[in-house]
Write a protein that holds these residues in place. Structure first.
Motif, PDB file in Angstrom:
ATOM      1  N   THR A 244      49.061 -99.618  19.450  1.00 47.63           N
ATOM      2  CA  THR A 244      49.227 -98.826  18.224  1.00 47.63           C
ATOM      3  C   THR A 244      49.078 -99.597  16.922  1.00 47.63           C
ATOM      4  OG1 THR A 244      51.633 -99.123  18.359  1.00 47.63           O
ATOM      5  CG2 THR A 244      50.700 -97.142  19.389  1.00 47.63           C
ATOM      6  N   GLY A 245      48.780-100.888  16.979  1.00 44.90           N
ATOM      7  CA  GLY A 245      48.620-101.663  15.751  1.00 44.90           C
ATOM      8  C   GLY A 245      49.657-102.761  15.643  1.00 44.90           C
ATOM      9  N   THR A 246      49.394-103.718  14.772  1.00 44.17           N
ATOM     10  CA  THR A 246      50.287-104.877  14.649  1.00 44.17           C
ATOM     11  C   THR A 246      50.862-105.009  13.245  1.00 44.17           C
ATOM     12  OG1 THR A 246      50.480-107.207  15.340  1.00 44.17           O
ATOM     13  CG2 THR A 246      48.627-106.663  13.919  1.00 44.17           C
ATOM     14  N   PRO A 247      52.097-105.500  13.142  1.00 41.39           N
ATOM     15  CA  PRO A 247      52.730-105.701  11.827  1.00 41.39           C
ATOM     16  C   PRO A 247      52.119-106.878  11.077  1.00 41.39           C
ATOM     17  CG  PRO A 247      54.366-105.607  13.613  1.00 41.39           C
ATOM     18  CD  PRO A 247      53.024-105.772  14.241  1.00 41.39           C
ATOM     19  N   PRO A 248      52.520-107.070   9.798  1.00 38.11           N
ATOM     20  CA  PRO A 248      52.067-108.238   9.050  1.00 38.11           C
ATOM     21  C   PRO A 248      52.626-109.524   9.647  1.00 38.11           C
ATOM     22  CG  PRO A 248      53.787-107.083   7.843  1.00 38.11           C
ATOM     23  CD  PRO A 248      53.426-106.214   8.997  1.00 38.11           C
ATOM     24  N   GLY A 249      51.997-110.632   9.276  1.00 37.17           N
ATOM     25  CA  GLY A 249      52.459-111.938   9.741  1.00 37.17           C
ATOM     26  C   GLY A 249      51.519-112.616  10.702  1.00 37.17           C
ATOM     27  N   VAL A 250      50.318-112.056  10.901  1.00 34.69           N
ATOM     28  CA  VAL A 250      49.373-112.662  11.836  1.00 34.69           C
ATOM     29  C   VAL A 250      48.962-114.047  11.339  1.00 34.69           C
ATOM     30  CG1 VAL A 250      48.528-110.438  12.655  1.00 34.69           C
ATOM     31  CG2 VAL A 250      47.376-111.558  10.735  1.00 34.69           C
ATOM     32  N   GLY A 251      48.513-114.873  12.279  1.00 33.40           N
ATOM     33  CA  GLY A 251      48.204-116.259  11.946  1.00 33.40           C
ATOM     34  C   GLY A 251      47.074-116.434  10.953  1.00 33.40           C
ATOM     35  N   ALA A 252      46.052-115.572  11.027  1.00 31.31           N
ATOM     36  CA  ALA A 252      44.895-115.712  10.142  1.00 31.31           C
ATOM     37  C   ALA A 252      45.252-115.488   8.687  1.00 31.31           C
ATOM     38  CB  ALA A 252      43.794-114.738  10.562  1.00 31.31           C
ATOM     39  N   ALA A 253      46.339-114.752   8.425  1.00 28.71           N
ATOM     40  CA  ALA A 253      46.719-114.436   7.049  1.00 28.71           C
ATOM     41  C   ALA A 253      47.692-115.459   6.459  1.00 28.71           C
ATOM     42  CB  ALA A 253      47.359-113.047   6.998  1.00 28.71           C
ATOM     43  N   ARG A 254      48.130-116.401   7.267  1.00 24.40           N
ATOM     44  CA  ARG A 254      49.086-117.404   6.773  1.00 24.40           C
ATOM     45  C   ARG A 254      48.366-118.496   6.006  1.00 24.40           C
ATOM     46  NH1 ARG A 254      54.230-117.172   8.737  1.00 24.40           N
ATOM     47  NH2 ARG A 254      54.598-115.365  10.075  1.00 24.40           N
ATOM     48  N   LYS A 255      49.111-119.187   5.174  1.00 20.21           N
ATOM     49  CA  LYS A 255      48.543-120.270   4.369  1.00 20.21           C
ATOM     50  C   LYS A 255      49.362-121.536   4.614  1.00 20.21           C
ATOM     51  CE  LYS A 255      46.993-117.018   0.810  1.00 20.21           C
ATOM     52  NZ  LYS A 255      45.715-116.800   1.452  1.00 20.21           N
ATOM     53  N   PRO A 256      48.809-122.493   5.359  1.00 21.27           N
ATOM     54  CA  PRO A 256      47.492-122.450   6.006  1.00 21.27           C
ATOM     55  C   PRO A 256      47.519-121.551   7.241  1.00 21.27           C
ATOM     56  CG  PRO A 256      48.646-124.442   6.644  1.00 21.27           C
ATOM     57  CD  PRO A 256      49.518-123.770   5.618  1.00 21.27           C
ATOM     58  N   PRO A 257      46.345-121.147   7.722  1.00 22.19           N
ATOM     59  CA  PRO A 257      46.292-120.279   8.909  1.00 22.19           C
ATOM     60  C   PRO A 257      46.938-120.960  10.119  1.00 22.19           C
ATOM     61  CG  PRO A 257      44.169-120.349   7.801  1.00 22.19           C
ATOM     62  CD  PRO A 257      45.005-121.413   7.174  1.00 22.19           C
ATOM     63  N   VAL A 258      47.480-120.127  11.005  1.00 18.95           N
ATOM     64  CA  VAL A 258      48.098-120.606  12.246  1.00 18.95           C
ATOM     65  C   VAL A 258      47.381-119.935  13.412  1.00 18.95           C
ATOM     66  CG1 VAL A 258      50.192-120.660  13.640  1.00 18.95           C
ATOM     67  CG2 VAL A 258      50.336-120.967  11.159  1.00 18.95           C
ATOM     68  N   PHE A 259      46.682-120.720  14.214  1.00 19.50           N
ATOM     69  CA  PHE A 259      46.005-120.172  15.385  1.00 19.50           C
ATOM     70  C   PHE A 259      46.637-120.736  16.656  1.00 19.50           C
ATOM     71  CE2 PHE A 259      42.637-119.851  12.079  1.00 19.50           C
ATOM     72  CZ  PHE A 259      42.583-118.462  12.051  1.00 19.50           C
ATOM     73  N   LEU A 260      46.496-119.987  17.750  1.00 19.17           N
ATOM     74  CA  LEU A 260      47.122-120.386  19.003  1.00 19.17           C
ATOM     75  C   LEU A 260      46.464-121.635  19.564  1.00 19.17           C
ATOM     76  CD1 LEU A 260      47.553-116.864  20.651  1.00 19.17           C
ATOM     77  CD2 LEU A 260      49.282-118.237  19.457  1.00 19.17           C
ATOM     78  N   LYS A 261      47.289-122.469  20.184  1.00 23.71           N
ATOM     79  CA  LYS A 261      46.813-123.716  20.782  1.00 23.71           C
ATOM     80  C   LYS A 261      47.446-123.884  22.151  1.00 23.71           C
ATOM     81  CE  LYS A 261      50.370-126.461  18.406  1.00 23.71           C
ATOM     82  NZ  LYS A 261      51.113-125.257  17.961  1.00 23.71           N
ATOM     83  N   PRO A 262      46.875-124.714  23.004  1.00 21.95           N
ATOM     84  CA  PRO A 262      47.446-124.921  24.336  1.00 21.95           C
ATOM     85  C   PRO A 262      48.917-125.339  24.245  1.00 21.95           C
ATOM     86  CG  PRO A 262      45.264-125.890  24.210  1.00 21.95           C
ATOM     87  CD  PRO A 262      45.610-125.464  22.810  1.00 21.95           C
ATOM     88  N   GLY A 263      49.727-124.730  25.102  1.00 24.29           N
ATOM     89  CA  GLY A 263      51.161-125.016  25.126  1.00 24.29           C
ATOM     90  C   GLY A 263      51.996-124.048  24.324  1.00 24.29           C
ATOM     91  N   ASP A 264      51.372-123.258  23.446  1.00 18.27           N
ATOM     92  CA  ASP A 264      52.129-122.277  22.660  1.00 18.27           C
ATOM     93  C   ASP A 264      52.711-121.201  23.574  1.00 18.27           C
ATOM     94  OD1 ASP A 264      51.709-123.482  20.235  1.00 18.27           O
ATOM     95  OD2 ASP A 264      50.122-122.116  19.579  1.00 18.27           O
ATOM     96  N   GLU A 265      53.887-120.720  23.190  1.00 17.83           N
ATOM     97  CA  GLU A 265      54.528-119.615  23.912  1.00 17.83           C
ATOM     98  C   GLU A 265      54.688-118.428  22.977  1.00 17.83           C
ATOM     99  OE1 GLU A 265      57.950-119.857  26.975  1.00 17.83           O
ATOM    100  OE2 GLU A 265      58.933-119.254  25.095  1.00 17.83           O
TER     101      GLU A 265
END
Length: 283
Positions: A244-265
């Motif tokens: 149904t859609g996602t709330p604000p706070g996604v990684g691409a919109a952060r400054k600096p951006p936050v993308f998933l990396k190995p080991g993340d939970e």
């Protein structure tokens, strides 16, 4: 009622009643359903009519969870459906639902691994409430929509932003449907147990930190409107899924951006439903 799906000790997929971190396989106390579709067509009234499980039939929570819908005919997803999320991405507020799809090969269950593809360097997280359709819907009104919902579960719309937006024409479909990009579960809560799906808290926790936090009251297009809208275009069938859609706070919109990396939970937590947790590893 809460139902889940898991692999037993003989690697057989089974449905179970889920309660307080324990399960009772339906096959241990009643005739098991022929398929996921069979469960969703019968509805929560059939589940409520099952014999009461005996104490000795309960088991500890499974080690190997499966997506609670085995083979959905459609995995429909709604983009930019929280006003604040649309704003944070720099997009215009949609005047009608933005719809895309995922494929069944993207589905994984609670505890399974999200594989970060070698051909993407910008994989993002998105916590979402997911609707499970229980009754065929075609040309239904907003007022009729709730009658076609079997229940709700937690979903994670994993997204490769460099494919979604960075390719010619914008490849929403490809960026959203890499294998393992649709974690789902751990259980489905039947609609009769959710008193108000229009005001459920939705959160994403990344390595223990809360990075998304909102409620479904902020949806631009509420669930009933989504079902009605989609049913004007296609026939919704038992077991179909709607992210149904996602709330604000996604990684691409952060400054600096936050993308998933190995080991993340990643843990999606939805009020009244539970927590869906998956770890990331390199492909």
């Amino acid at each position: 009622m809460r139902i889940c799906r898991f692999l037993d000790s003989e690697n057989q997929a089974q449905y179970a009643i889920y309660e307080s971190d324990r399960i009772c396989p339906i096959s241990s106390f009643a005739e098991p359903p022929a398929s996921s579709k069979d469960i969703f067509e019968r509805g929560s009234s059939w589940l409520a009519s099952l014999p009461k499980p005996q104490p000795e039939q309960w088991q500890t929570a499974p080690e190997r969870w499966l997506p609670p819908v085995a083979d959905p005919g459609k995995i429909l997803c709604i983009g930019l459906n929280y006003r604040d999320h649309a704003i944070e991405t720099g997009s215009e507020i949609p005047t009608e639902p933005v719809v895309f799809c995922k494929f069944n090969t993207a589905l994984i269950g609670h505890g399974a691994t999200i594989r970060l593809p070698n051909i993407s360097s910008k994989v993002d997280y998105e916590a979402e409430l997911v609707v499970v359709i229980g009754k065929m819907a075609k040309h239904v009104s907003v007022e009729q929509a709730a009658d076609h919902v079997f229940g709700y579960t937690c979903g994670h719309d994993v997204s490769a932003r460099d494919w979604q937006k960075g390719r010619p024409g914008g490849q929403w479909l490809l960026g959203k449907t890499f294998d393992t990009f649709a974690p789902l579960g751990p259980c489905i809560v039947t609609a009769d147990e959710i008193s108000d799906a229009t005001n459920l808290r939705v959160r994403m926790h990344l390595n223990g930190d809360t990075v998304q936090d909102s409620t479904t009251a902020q949806l631009i297009f509420p669930i009933a409107e989504l079902i009605s809208h989609l049913s004007q275009i296609m026939t919704l069938l038992p077991g179909d899924l709607i992210f149904t859609g996602t709330p604000p706070g996604v990684g691409a919109a952060r400054k600096p951006p936050v993308f998933l990396k190995p080991g993340d939970e990643c843990t999606v937590e939805i009020e009244g439903i539970g927590k869906l947790t998956n770890r990331c590893e390199a492909e």
